[in-house]
Design an enzyme around this catalytic site. Sequence first.
Site, PDB file in Angstrom:
ATOM      1  N   LYS A 184       0.846  -1.200   0.000  1.00  0.00           N
ATOM      2  CA  LYS A 184       0.000   0.000   0.000  1.00  0.00           C
ATOM      3  C   LYS A 184       0.880   1.248   0.000  1.00  0.00           C
ATOM      4  CE  LYS A 184      -0.232  -0.421   5.016  1.00  0.00           C
ATOM      5  NZ  LYS A 184      -0.966  -1.032   6.119  1.00  0.00           N
ATOM      6  N   ARG A 209     -10.824   0.075  14.648  1.00  0.00           N
ATOM      7  CA  ARG A 209     -10.592   0.732  13.359  1.00  0.00           C
ATOM      8  C   ARG A 209     -11.584   0.214  12.338  1.00  0.00           C
ATOM      9  NH1 ARG A 209      -4.721   0.912  10.380  1.00  0.00           N
ATOM     10  NH2 ARG A 209      -5.210  -1.255   9.858  1.00  0.00           N
ATOM     11  N   HIS A 264      -6.327  -7.124  12.877  1.00  0.00           N
ATOM     12  CA  HIS A 264      -5.094  -6.337  12.899  1.00  0.00           C
ATOM     13  C   HIS A 264      -4.800  -5.956  14.344  1.00  0.00           C
ATOM     14  CE1 HIS A 264      -1.902  -4.101  11.065  1.00  0.00           C
ATOM     15  NE2 HIS A 264      -2.353  -2.910  11.419  1.00  0.00           N
ATOM     16  N   ARG A 317       0.992 -10.968   7.208  1.00  0.00           N
ATOM     17  CA  ARG A 317       0.943  -9.729   6.402  1.00  0.00           C
ATOM     18  C   ARG A 317       2.117  -8.851   6.802  1.00  0.00           C
ATOM     19  NH1 ARG A 317      -4.116  -9.627   8.814  1.00  0.00           N
ATOM     20  NH2 ARG A 317      -3.477  -7.731   9.891  1.00  0.00           N
ATOM     21  N   TYR A 331      13.978  31.655   4.776  1.00  0.00           N
ATOM     22  CA  TYR A 331      12.827  32.426   5.270  1.00  0.00           C
ATOM     23  C   TYR A 331      12.961  32.679   6.766  1.00  0.00           C
ATOM     24  CZ  TYR A 331      10.385  31.376   0.888  1.00  0.00           C
ATOM     25  OH  TYR A 331      10.023  31.292  -0.421  1.00  0.00           O
ATOM     26  N   CYS A 368      12.663  25.053   2.685  1.00  0.00           N
ATOM     27  CA  CYS A 368      11.706  25.702   1.780  1.00  0.00           C
ATOM     28  C   CYS A 368      10.864  24.637   1.081  1.00  0.00           C
ATOM     29  CB  CYS A 368      12.435  26.524   0.724  1.00  0.00           C
ATOM     30  SG  CYS A 368      13.736  27.580   1.358  1.00  0.00           S
ATOM     31  N   ASP A 373      10.997  23.907  -2.111  1.00  0.00           N
ATOM     32  CA  ASP A 373      11.757  23.226  -3.164  1.00  0.00           C
ATOM     33  C   ASP A 373      13.247  23.079  -2.878  1.00  0.00           C
ATOM     34  OD1 ASP A 373       9.317  23.425  -4.640  1.00  0.00           O
ATOM     35  OD2 ASP A 373       9.859  25.495  -5.082  1.00  0.00           O
TER      36      ASP A 373
HETATM   37  C1  PLP Z   1      -0.284  -1.848   6.843  1.00  0.00           C
HETATM   38  C2  PLP Z   1      -0.875  -3.088   7.346  1.00  0.00           C
HETATM   39  C3  PLP Z   1      -0.074  -4.221   7.566  1.00  0.00           C
HETATM   40  C4  PLP Z   1       1.426  -4.191   7.515  1.00  0.00           C
HETATM   41  O1  PLP Z   1       1.888  -3.542   8.685  1.00  0.00           O
HETATM   42  P1  PLP Z   1       3.434  -3.434   9.027  1.00  0.00           P
HETATM   43  O2  PLP Z   1       3.471  -2.885  10.417  1.00  0.00           O
HETATM   44  O3  PLP Z   1       4.031  -2.506   8.046  1.00  0.00           O
HETATM   45  O4  PLP Z   1       3.981  -4.801   8.923  1.00  0.00           O
HETATM   46  C5  PLP Z   1      -0.706  -5.396   7.901  1.00  0.00           C
HETATM   47  N1  PLP Z   1      -2.042  -5.447   8.028  1.00  0.00           N
HETATM   48  C6  PLP Z   1      -2.838  -4.366   7.859  1.00  0.00           C
HETATM   49  C7  PLP Z   1      -4.306  -4.503   8.028  1.00  0.00           C
HETATM   50  C8  PLP Z   1      -2.286  -3.163   7.542  1.00  0.00           C
HETATM   51  O5  PLP Z   1      -3.072  -2.084   7.400  1.00  0.00           O
END
Ligand code: PLP
Length: 386
Positions: free
Chosen positions: A43, A141, A170, A226, A270, A318, A320
């Site tokens: 992602k 969440r 998660h 994951r 600045y 800045c 850029d």
């Molecule tokens: C982003 C995400 C992960 C990966 O998390 P890390 O901490 O980068 O390993 C796994 N599961 C879900 C649902 C996430 O949103």
Amino acid sequence: MPSFNNPADRWAWIEVDLNAIRKNTRAFKSLLAPGVQMMCAVKADAYGHGAVECTKVMHSAGADQFAVATVKEGVELRKAGIEWPILMLNECPFEALDTLLEYDIIPAVYDTEFALAYGERAVAANKVGKYHLAIDTGMSRIGVMPQDVLEFRHSIEFHRGIECAGTFTHFATADVIGDWDFKQQSKRFMDSVGRLRDAGYEVGLVHCDNTPGTVLHPELHNDMCRVGIGLYGLQPSETTAPRIALTPAMSVRARVMRVATPGVGEGVGYGMTYRIPRPNTQIATVPIGYADGLARSLSNNMDVIVNGARTRQVGRICMDQFMFAVDPNMRAYRQTEKVKVGDLVTVMGRDGDEEITADEIARRRDTINYEVTCNFGSMRLDRVFV
Ligand SMILES: *Cc1c(COP(=O)(O)O)cnc(C)c1O
């Protein structure tokens, strides 16, 4: 070996070391028992590293599936020819359901209306829409509450347009060793999966471990892990660092675009928040700014590596550009030779014996390494793959 080659049109770039991505992916794969799948979180354009390139390398290093956050991210991978399973880690507006089905992007599901609308669109397209059931075991969440999972499945099960391909949750505190909340979340998850199975529901692939979970909680690998941040060579926490060696994949480099030697007392940037303290202080300008993901809060609060030595960024960053000082008497730093236009500047990464890590930058700007690479990778800098 890093090429230090700038893009043809700009003296500022992100360097992504695909070998590091490969090595890190293999390191995680080797933690998994045979048969346990590896889902790579790509992602946010692979945490800023380039999702298409990273996905290909990760797959060649043993990854089985990929996770995105948005419909667009999934479509981008499909349009680049990626054929492996893609999970979208949340729901999306109903208007995008046809796109999900067209591109075979599997959504996370936790809302009855969403699930049924998805099923309707799938039937209309003569398809069966796969989904992964998200369970909210305590992070508050997304997901169905543990006490509602049976009823939720019951309320959508009749639909012939959808099929459960996975069940997941998660963790909020997978990096904290011996954490009570983590134990509570994992118990709620495994209990929910057990109740679904006992009731005869197909749960598909069961998964819950993120990067810290994968490293610290092998007992919860289930059918799939994951993994995200670790693939990019960054530790999610100090607790995982002793357990797995990783190689950072992203560096941010630039070249000096202008050098001046202003008189003592002259200001820089600045607000003139820095003034030339001593004669012969060089002020070098670098073409990276906050529009490239270099947070303005790092102003007068970061170093860069130039000619193999650390030197101090001065004045406000800045949009850029930013400036750094080469002061022959700056005590905190090793003697830096005079800089000239075209010299290589490392904002993040290694040059010679010196290294500026994403963790150092994160600490200085009061955030986490995740946000640092996402910021650099999602704004304006081009990527060079090495
Ligand atoms: C982003 C995400 C992960 C990966 O998390 P890390 O901490 O980068 O390993 C796994 N599961 C879900 C649902 C996430 O949103």
